[in-house]
Design a protein around this motif. Structure first.
Motif, PDB file in Angstrom:
ATOM      1  N   GLN A 191      91.095  60.358  30.956  1.00  0.00           N
ATOM      2  CA  GLN A 191      91.954  60.657  32.097  1.00  0.00           C
ATOM      3  C   GLN A 191      91.121  61.010  33.330  1.00  0.00           C
ATOM      4  OE1 GLN A 191      95.901  62.205  29.847  1.00  0.00           O
ATOM      5  NE2 GLN A 191      94.434  63.776  30.256  1.00  0.00           N
ATOM      6  N   ASN A 240      91.797  61.226  37.425  1.00  0.00           N
ATOM      7  CA  ASN A 240      93.268  61.298  37.464  1.00  0.00           C
ATOM      8  C   ASN A 240      93.925  59.961  37.148  1.00  0.00           C
ATOM      9  OD1 ASN A 240      93.246  64.058  38.064  1.00  0.00           O
ATOM     10  ND2 ASN A 240      93.117  63.664  40.255  1.00  0.00           N
ATOM     11  N   ASN A 254      95.659  59.235  34.798  1.00  0.00           N
ATOM     12  CA  ASN A 254      96.989  59.474  34.232  1.00  0.00           C
ATOM     13  C   ASN A 254      97.999  59.974  35.261  1.00  0.00           C
ATOM     14  OD1 ASN A 254      95.490  61.930  34.370  1.00  0.00           O
ATOM     15  ND2 ASN A 254      96.943  62.880  32.978  1.00  0.00           N
ATOM     16  N   HIS A 255      97.589  60.089  36.535  1.00  0.00           N
ATOM     17  CA  HIS A 255      98.494  60.545  37.589  1.00  0.00           C
ATOM     18  C   HIS A 255      99.170  59.334  38.222  1.00  0.00           C
ATOM     19  CE1 HIS A 255      96.773  64.798  38.344  1.00  0.00           C
ATOM     20  NE2 HIS A 255      96.524  64.412  37.109  1.00  0.00           N
ATOM     21  N   ASP A 291     105.059  66.434  34.074  1.00  0.00           N
ATOM     22  CA  ASP A 291     103.832  66.232  33.296  1.00  0.00           C
ATOM     23  C   ASP A 291     104.250  66.172  31.829  1.00  0.00           C
ATOM     24  OD1 ASP A 291     101.195  66.031  32.561  1.00  0.00           O
ATOM     25  OD2 ASP A 291     100.627  68.040  33.206  1.00  0.00           O
ATOM     26  N   LYS A 296     101.235  62.264  34.268  1.00  0.00           N
ATOM     27  CA  LYS A 296     101.699  63.185  35.315  1.00  0.00           C
ATOM     28  C   LYS A 296     102.286  62.376  36.451  1.00  0.00           C
ATOM     29  CE  LYS A 296     100.227  66.990  38.273  1.00  0.00           C
ATOM     30  NZ  LYS A 296     101.324  67.857  37.940  1.00  0.00           N
ATOM     31  N   ASN A 327     103.592  62.479  39.956  1.00  0.00           N
ATOM     32  CA  ASN A 327     103.465  63.363  41.130  1.00  0.00           C
ATOM     33  C   ASN A 327     104.689  63.292  42.007  1.00  0.00           C
ATOM     34  OD1 ASN A 327     100.827  64.167  40.433  1.00  0.00           O
ATOM     35  ND2 ASN A 327     100.032  62.256  41.262  1.00  0.00           N
TER      36      ASN A 327
END
Length: 122
Positions: free
Chosen positions: A22, A25, A27-28, A91, A120, A122
C-alpha cells in the motif's frame, strides 16, 4: 483509473503471510463520479499462486464496491469502486489469501492478527 496493489508473501513471519503493498497510498481512492478499478496482482514469491476470494473485515455499504473478480489464471483480481460522494467515503479492511503449493497464506495470521490491508475512499 486503475489502482494496482501488488501482492507478495512475507516470509519473515511463521507461517508466511500475504502482504499487500500500500506504499504511496496505492489503496487510497479519490472521489469520482465514474467507477474506478482496483487490481490485485501476484508478484515475487506469490507469483505462482492463485488469489482466493476477498473477504471484508469491515463491510462497506452496498453499492460502493463491485464483486472482486479473479482473472482466469488466478494471478490477478479486480473490483470496481464507486467512490462518488460522502456516503461512499470510508476505510474498509479486508482479508486476502493466496493458495500456493498446497498451502493457503493469508493477510490474517494464525494468531488472528490481520495485517490490515484496506481500501480508503477519500
Amino acid at each position: 483509473m486503475e489502482h494496482l496493489l501488488r501482492v507478495t508473501l512475507d516470509k519473515s513471519t511463521q507461517p508466511w503471510t500475504v502482504d499487500i503493498d500500500q506504499n504511496g497510498n496505492a489503496n487510497h481512492i479519490d472521489r469520482s463520479p465514474q467507477p474506478q478499478t482496483i487490481v490485485w496482482q501476484l508478484e515475487g514469491d506469490a507469483a505462482n499462486g492463485q488469489l482466493q476470494p476477498l473477504n471484508w473485515v469491515d463491510t462497506p455499504p452496498d453499492g460502493v464496491f463491485g464483486p472482486a473478480e479473479p482473472s482466469s489464471n488466478g494471478k490477478s483480481m479486480q473490483m470496481t469502486d464507486l467512490n462518488k460522494d460522502a456516503a461512499s467515503s470510508g476505510d474498509w479492511v479486508y482479508q486476502l489469501s493466496v493458495a500456493l503449493d498446497g498451502q493457503t497464506y493469508s493477510t490474517l495470521d494464525t494468531t488472528g492478527t490481520n495485517s490490515n490491508p484496506s481500501i480508503k475512499n477519500n
